[in-house]
Motif scaffolding. Structure first.
Motif, PDB file in Angstrom:
ATOM      1  N   TRP A   1     -20.104   1.527  -8.324  1.00 37.82           N
ATOM      2  CA  TRP A   1     -19.988   3.172  -8.017  1.00 37.82           C
ATOM      3  C   TRP A   1     -20.059   3.101  -6.511  1.00 37.82           C
ATOM      4  O   TRP A   1     -19.338   3.984  -6.075  1.00 37.82           O
ATOM      5  CB  TRP A   1     -20.987   3.984  -8.739  1.00 37.82           C
ATOM      6  N   ILE A   2     -21.113   2.529  -6.166  1.00 35.61           N
ATOM      7  CA  ILE A   2     -21.277   2.548  -4.526  1.00 35.61           C
ATOM      8  C   ILE A   2     -19.996   2.101  -3.814  1.00 35.61           C
ATOM      9  O   ILE A   2     -19.463   2.763  -2.821  1.00 35.61           O
ATOM     10  CB  ILE A   2     -22.451   1.680  -4.022  1.00 35.61           C
ATOM     11  N   LEU A   3     -19.436   0.864  -4.409  1.00 35.81           N
ATOM     12  CA  LEU A   3     -18.177   0.253  -3.686  1.00 35.81           C
ATOM     13  C   LEU A   3     -17.084   1.383  -3.979  1.00 35.81           C
ATOM     14  O   LEU A   3     -16.147   1.646  -2.996  1.00 35.81           O
ATOM     15  CB  LEU A   3     -17.879  -1.010  -4.261  1.00 35.81           C
ATOM     16  N   SER A   4     -16.743   1.744  -5.149  1.00 31.98           N
ATOM     17  CA  SER A   4     -15.802   2.714  -5.487  1.00 31.98           C
ATOM     18  C   SER A   4     -15.973   4.085  -4.528  1.00 31.98           C
ATOM     19  O   SER A   4     -14.951   4.581  -4.089  1.00 31.98           O
ATOM     20  CB  SER A   4     -15.909   3.138  -6.984  1.00 31.98           C
ATOM     21  N   SER A   5     -17.148   4.654  -4.426  1.00 32.04           N
ATOM     22  CA  SER A   5     -17.274   5.755  -3.780  1.00 32.04           C
ATOM     23  C   SER A   5     -16.708   5.696  -1.983  1.00 32.04           C
ATOM     24  O   SER A   5     -16.174   6.501  -1.795  1.00 32.04           O
ATOM     25  CB  SER A   5     -18.659   6.238  -3.757  1.00 32.04           C
ATOM     26  N   GLU A   6     -17.071   4.444  -1.513  1.00 25.13           N
ATOM     27  CA  GLU A   6     -16.862   4.275  -0.101  1.00 25.13           C
ATOM     28  C   GLU A   6     -15.206   4.204  -0.081  1.00 25.13           C
ATOM     29  O   GLU A   6     -14.453   4.861   0.880  1.00 25.13           O
ATOM     30  CB  GLU A   6     -17.316   3.092   0.565  1.00 25.13           C
ATOM     31  N   MET A   7     -14.757   3.396  -0.997  1.00 26.75           N
ATOM     32  CA  MET A   7     -12.967   3.383  -0.919  1.00 26.75           C
ATOM     33  C   MET A   7     -12.353   4.564  -1.265  1.00 26.75           C
ATOM     34  O   MET A   7     -11.463   4.804  -1.018  1.00 26.75           O
ATOM     35  CB  MET A   7     -12.525   2.185  -1.868  1.00 26.75           C
ATOM     36  N   THR A   8     -13.005   5.567  -2.295  1.00 35.16           N
ATOM     37  CA  THR A   8     -12.522   6.548  -2.594  1.00 35.16           C
ATOM     38  C   THR A   8     -12.458   7.566  -1.276  1.00 35.16           C
ATOM     39  O   THR A   8     -11.549   8.363  -0.962  1.00 35.16           O
ATOM     40  CB  THR A   8     -13.105   7.492  -3.750  1.00 35.16           C
ATOM     41  N   GLY A   9     -13.582   7.523  -0.468  1.00 39.68           N
ATOM     42  CA  GLY A   9     -13.655   8.180   0.839  1.00 39.68           C
ATOM     43  C   GLY A   9     -12.540   7.877   1.661  1.00 39.68           C
ATOM     44  O   GLY A   9     -12.095   8.464   2.374  1.00 39.68           O
ATOM     45  N   THR A  10     -12.348   6.363   1.571  1.00 45.16           N
ATOM     46  CA  THR A  10     -11.302   5.891   2.659  1.00 45.16           C
ATOM     47  C   THR A  10      -9.878   6.264   2.370  1.00 45.16           C
ATOM     48  O   THR A  10      -9.104   6.639   3.116  1.00 45.16           O
ATOM     49  CB  THR A  10     -11.252   4.393   2.491  1.00 45.16           C
ATOM     50  N   LEU A  11      -9.799   6.378   0.899  1.00 44.74           N
ATOM     51  CA  LEU A  11      -8.416   7.177   0.320  1.00 44.74           C
ATOM     52  C   LEU A  11      -8.222   8.503   0.876  1.00 44.74           C
ATOM     53  O   LEU A  11      -7.282   8.993   1.447  1.00 44.74           O
ATOM     54  CB  LEU A  11      -8.363   7.195  -0.908  1.00 44.74           C
ATOM     55  N   LEU A  12      -9.369   9.558   0.793  1.00 44.84           N
ATOM     56  CA  LEU A  12      -9.298  10.683   1.339  1.00 44.84           C
ATOM     57  C   LEU A  12      -9.225  10.838   2.611  1.00 44.84           C
ATOM     58  O   LEU A  12      -8.473  11.647   3.062  1.00 44.84           O
ATOM     59  CB  LEU A  12     -10.713  11.424   0.904  1.00 44.84           C
TER      60      LEU A  12
END
Length: 385
Positions: A48-59
């Protein structure tokens, strides 16, 4: 002559930013290992930590067009670099999982703006194969250097100091951004001379193939540290294996930089994907010590960078309306966001084997899509595939 010099400086700046903006990906397994050790996280929480950062990168990638219209070029890159610097230092001080997830999400937004801007800018300049190849070449060298150093930084400066050191790379990006014109993103994109539906079709299939490749890599990449530790490999040995293994990206990036579009892209993508498949099999069955881990990661990085460069070149050169190239960075970070979340969900019910199977299927699907791209648009004007 003055204009050529400016274009050369602009290209160099964009290549460097594209190479280093996503520095977290180069040390993702080591970073999450340090965080997991400090906060005592399981594999699902790490996901979830990894995914949150990459979700931010997508945004951040999605916000780029809007921000570019309002804030221009140089100022946007400087703001993104300083925000990423502050958030990386802040994340080293946080002890709550929830606040760390939010902090990494915000950090991802800043790095997403930087990366998407650089990739989009390079797509507007001629010689995309060489530009993308050079950026991945530099990225490989930087990732290898930092992946080797980070575990040792943790030993000298402690867990928090090693995490805070990620901010150093954004100080360098801020300095490089001074070479970027003030109004870069307000300029109209350079028109692409190619036209025809066949080109766009090739570009769309290459985009989907690239997405599959990235999903395959990120299903495994962030979790290799955890899997290696479970097999008894020490954190410092994992760091050295990563540093040396990432060097596989040097030949993977050097070939496109030298050859450009003189070779057919399809066979190069196929060869790179085959190396990634082989590395997945080695990681699943044979990476029992640091040397075997290093060999598997080396092969993965040769194949990853080689195939990715030619996927990106195929997209940029088969984009008659300029609408596909911005999706390169968006889909890359989409894969980086979705894959760890998928693994986090999967690990609640399935074993580690499922990670490797999912990655292998995604690589094969990407190659199939690229092959379909070569078959379907034959009635259109042919371009290098």
């Amino acid at each position: 002559m003055h204009n050529n010099k400016n274009n050369l400086l602009l290209r160099a700046a964009l290549i460097y930013i594209a190479a280093t903006a996503l520095i977290i990906i180069g040390v993702q397994p080591i970073f999450i290992g340090l965080v997991a050790e400090r906060l005592n996280l399981d594999l699902s929480q790490q996901g979830w930590i990894l995914s949150s950062e990459m979700t931010g990168t997508l945004l951040g990638s999605l916000l780029l067009p809007l921000l570019g219209r309002h804030f221009g070029g140089r100022g946007l890159y400087l703001a993104g670099a300083f925000a990423a610097l502050a958030l990386n230092v802040l994340s080293a001080t946080l002890d709550s999982l929830t606040t760390l997830v939010l902090c990494r999400l915000a950090c991802g937004i800043a790095t997403g703006v930087l990366y998407a801007g650089a990739i989009s800018g390079l797509g507007r300049l001629p010689g995309q194969d060489r530009s993308y190849g050079l950026s991945l070449l530099i990225q490989t060298a930087v990732f290898a250097l930092y992946a080797t150093c980070m575990p040792q930084l943790a030993e000298v400066f402690g867990n928090r100091g090693a995490v805070a050191s990620i901010g150093f790379w954004f100080v360098l990006i801020a300095l490089v951004a001074l070479a970027i014109p003030r109004r870069l993103h307000r300029e109209a994109p350079v028109p692409v001379p190619q036209s025809g539906d066949g080109c766009a079709t090739l570009g769309r299939y290459a985009l989907l193939g690239m997405l599959c490749l990235q999903l395959a890599i990120y299903c495994i990449w962030g979790f290799v540290d955890q899997l290696a530790r479970e097999r008894g490999i020490s954190p410092v040995d994992v760091g050295w294996a990563f540093g040396l293994g990432i060097l596989g990206g040097l030949p993977g990036g050097a070939l496109p930089s030298v050859l450009g579009a003189r070779v057919r892209r399809g066979p190069m993508i196929g060869f790179g994907s085959l190396l990634v498949l082989l590395s997945i099999a080695l990681l699943a069955r044979h990476a029992q010590d640091a040397e075997q881990l290093c060999v598997a990661l080396f092969l993965m990085n040769v194949g990853w960078v080689l195939a990715l460069t030619y996927y990106m070149g195929a997209i940029a050169s088969n984009d008659p309306r300029g609408t596909l190239t911005p999706w390169v960075s968006i889909l890359q970070v989409t894969a980086a966001a979705l894959a760890p979340a998928f693994v986090a969900l999967q690990q609640q019910s399935a074993g580690h084997e499922a990670i490797f199977v999912s990655a292998g299927v995604a690589v094969v699907l990407g190659v199939v899509l690229k092959c379909m791209a070569g078959v379907l648009p034959r009635r259109a004007t042919p371009f290098p595939q």
